[in-house]
Design a protein around this motif. Structure first.
Motif, PDB file in Angstrom:
ATOM      1  N   ARG A  58      59.500  43.631 140.041  1.00 24.62           N
ATOM      2  CA  ARG A  58      58.460  43.897 141.039  1.00 24.62           C
ATOM      3  C   ARG A  58      57.211  44.456 140.373  1.00 24.62           C
ATOM      4  O   ARG A  58      56.083  44.111 140.730  1.00 24.62           O
ATOM      5  N   HIS A  59      57.406  45.377 139.425  1.00 26.62           N
ATOM      6  CA  HIS A  59      56.308  45.955 138.658  1.00 26.62           C
ATOM      7  C   HIS A  59      56.739  46.042 137.198  1.00 26.62           C
ATOM      8  O   HIS A  59      57.933  46.097 136.898  1.00 26.62           O
ATOM      9  N   ALA A  60      55.778  46.098 136.304  1.00 22.79           N
ATOM     10  CA  ALA A  60      56.067  46.297 134.880  1.00 22.79           C
ATOM     11  C   ALA A  60      54.941  47.116 134.260  1.00 22.79           C
ATOM     12  O   ALA A  60      53.763  46.895 134.568  1.00 22.79           O
ATOM     13  N   TRP A  61      55.319  48.074 133.417  1.00 25.14           N
ATOM     14  CA  TRP A  61      54.340  48.886 132.687  1.00 25.14           C
ATOM     15  C   TRP A  61      54.826  49.055 131.249  1.00 25.14           C
ATOM     16  O   TRP A  61      56.020  48.976 130.964  1.00 25.14           O
ATOM     17  N   TRP A  62      53.860  49.333 130.383  1.00 23.52           N
ATOM     18  CA  TRP A  62      54.179  49.616 128.978  1.00 23.52           C
ATOM     19  C   TRP A  62      53.484  50.925 128.614  1.00 23.52           C
ATOM     20  O   TRP A  62      52.262  51.043 128.716  1.00 23.52           O
ATOM     21  N   LEU A  63      54.264  51.924 128.187  1.00 18.55           N
ATOM     22  CA  LEU A  63      53.712  53.203 127.746  1.00 18.55           C
ATOM     23  C   LEU A  63      53.641  53.214 126.231  1.00 18.55           C
ATOM     24  O   LEU A  63      54.641  52.967 125.547  1.00 18.55           O
ATOM     25  N   ASN A  64      52.454  53.514 125.695  1.00 18.90           N
ATOM     26  CA  ASN A  64      52.230  53.533 124.246  1.00 18.90           C
ATOM     27  C   ASN A  64      51.853  54.947 123.821  1.00 18.90           C
ATOM     28  O   ASN A  64      50.850  55.495 124.296  1.00 18.90           O
TER      29      ASN A  64
END
Length: 452
Positions: free
Chosen positions: A406-412
């Motif tokens: 449904r959602h996707a995020w990438w934390l850097n």
């Protein structure tokens, strides 16, 4: 008087730069408090500033370090230093100084330790004649020459003679030497501030508050302090989320019921009716790079996620270096994610198969083995620096994974200015999944709040 006002303003600006949220109202509160205090009593002034400006205990070390720079306890060597006869800096002088330091540490004499710290930097940390832009004082040099850590066993023996138990004596000896090391570092900062100005020290030598300290720059002691801050952060987040959910508990307007009810008031809709709000909680899938310094970032993200697990319908966690492992079963109720990750890191079953990070291989392996983890109710959270050692990125696999959720995020955890340097593929991965800079606890807390 203008000098005090300028120093006050500079001090507050340095606090803000270090991450302490000092508002104009708190600035005025500090001024009002200081008007009622005696300026010739330094610790009273420190307490007045702290009472009006410091909101959390985790901010206190940064506050104290900056206060000591902007309001030092003495100038130069102080009165006692001016009165002391010059001494030869030789092996005998060093031996005599260490004996005096040992006695003060064994006795726990705080005033003597303050004076010895200043003397130690003056005698053993001076570095005259250095090049332009370099400081003339070094706490590291002083500590290397005197080596107070070598006095631990002697201090332990003195404490044992006073009736302490062995474990207690060793802990206390370590605490006293650690405290003295901090005094030496503080005196070196004071001298550098005299030489180059307090703003230079504030910008270069003062660590930010623990919630603003970069995960990748944290030392062992910082990591322990961060771990202590995670659970209060989780409680604050949970309280904030509960309040916001209550404020938004009404669903969308039910137009038909509102119009029907308005008949009794002559067609004027005095009361609106709303549809029941359907509760929705996210199924969270976390894919963590646990290689190198990025592992600290993954550890704290998992700590926060598991401290807030009641806010999610389900949490599944996966780790990778170049191969993917599901670690959800390891997080039993009451298990500490930090301990779990340490155990997994020591396990050969979870070691890197090819010896280095490979995001492309990890993404394809995740798709092959765990594609069923993602669905229309799930959110995918990827943790890592996007440095894949110049290997195939497999952007197609990431697109399919992001499309299934449904959602996707990438934390850097890297600063944005380091993205796309060397083997970083941050922008290319960020074109597929929104990439968010997340370098510290403050940014992590705000991100988790936003996705919930």
């Amino acid at each position: 008087m203008s000098g005090l006002v300028d120093r006050h303003i500079s001090f507050l600006e340095a606090l803000r730069a270090a991450g302490l949220p000092v508002s104009l109202a708190e600035d005025l509160d500090a001024v009002a408090a200081l008007r009622a205090l005696d300026w010739d009593r330094r610790e009273v002034v420190r307490a007045g500033y702290a009472a009006t400006l410091v909101k959390k205990q985790s901010q206190r070390p940064t506050f104290d370090a900056l206060f000591d720079v902007y309001f030092p306890r003495m100038v130069g060597d102080g009165a006692t230093g001016a009165e002391r006869e010059p001494e030869m800096d030789n092996a005998q002088a060093l031996s005599d100084f260490r004996a005096e330091l040992e006695a003060a540490l064994a006795a726990g004499d705080e005033q003597a330790l303050l004076d010895l710290a200043a003397e130690m930097v003056a005698r053993f940390g001076a570095m005259p004649g250095r090049g332009p832009g370099l400081s003339s004082w070094s706490a590291y040099t002083a500590l290397q020459r005197v080596a107070p850590g070598e006095l631990v066993d002697r201090i332990v023996q003195a404490l044992l003679a006073d009736g302490r138990q062995d474990d207690e004596a060793r802990r206390e000896a370590g605490r006293r030497i650690g405290g003295f090391t901090g005094l030496v570092e503080a005196d070196a900062r004071r001298r550098i501030a005299e030489e180059k100005g307090p703003e230079h020290v504030a910008n270069v030598a003062i660590k930010p508050s623990i919630d603003r300290l970069d995960f990748t720059a944290a030392r062992k002691a910082d990591l322990e302090q961060m771990r202590r801050e995670i659970y209060p952060l989780a409680r604050r987040l949970a309280t904030r989320l509960t309040q916001e959910h209550h404020a938004k508990r009404r669903g969308p307007l039910d137009f038909r019921r509102t119009v029907r009810a308005s008949v009794s008031t002559g067609g004027v809709p005095l009361v609106t009716h709303h549809r029941p709000k359907r509760p929705h909680r996210t199924e969270l899938v976390v894919l963590c790079d646990v290689s190198g310094s990025v592992a600290n970032f993954a550890q704290f993200t998992l700590l926060l996620v598991y401290a807030l697990r009641d806010q999610f319908e389900k949490v599944r966690a996966f780790t990778f270096i170049d191969h993917v492992h599901e670690v959800t079963p390891h997080f039993r109720p009451g298990a500490d994610p930090a301990d779990v990750l340490a155990e997994l890191a020591a396990s050969t079953a979870h070691a890197a198969l090819w010896g280095r990070t490979n995001y492309g291989r990890a993404l394809t392996k995740f798709e092959e083995s765990y594609a069923d983890a993602l669905g229309p109710k799930s959110s995918l959270l990827i943790l890592g620096d996007a440095r894949s050692n110049y290997s195939d990125l497999h952007l197609d696999a990431l697109k399919r994974l992001a499309g299934a959720a449904r959602h996707a995020w990438w934390l850097n955890p890297e600063h944005r200015r380091h993205w796309d340097t060397g083997d970083s593929a941050a922008t290319r991965y960020g074109e597929v999944v929104p990439m968010v800079e997340c370098r510290n606890l403050a940014q992590l807390g705000e991100f988790v709040h936003d996705i919930l």
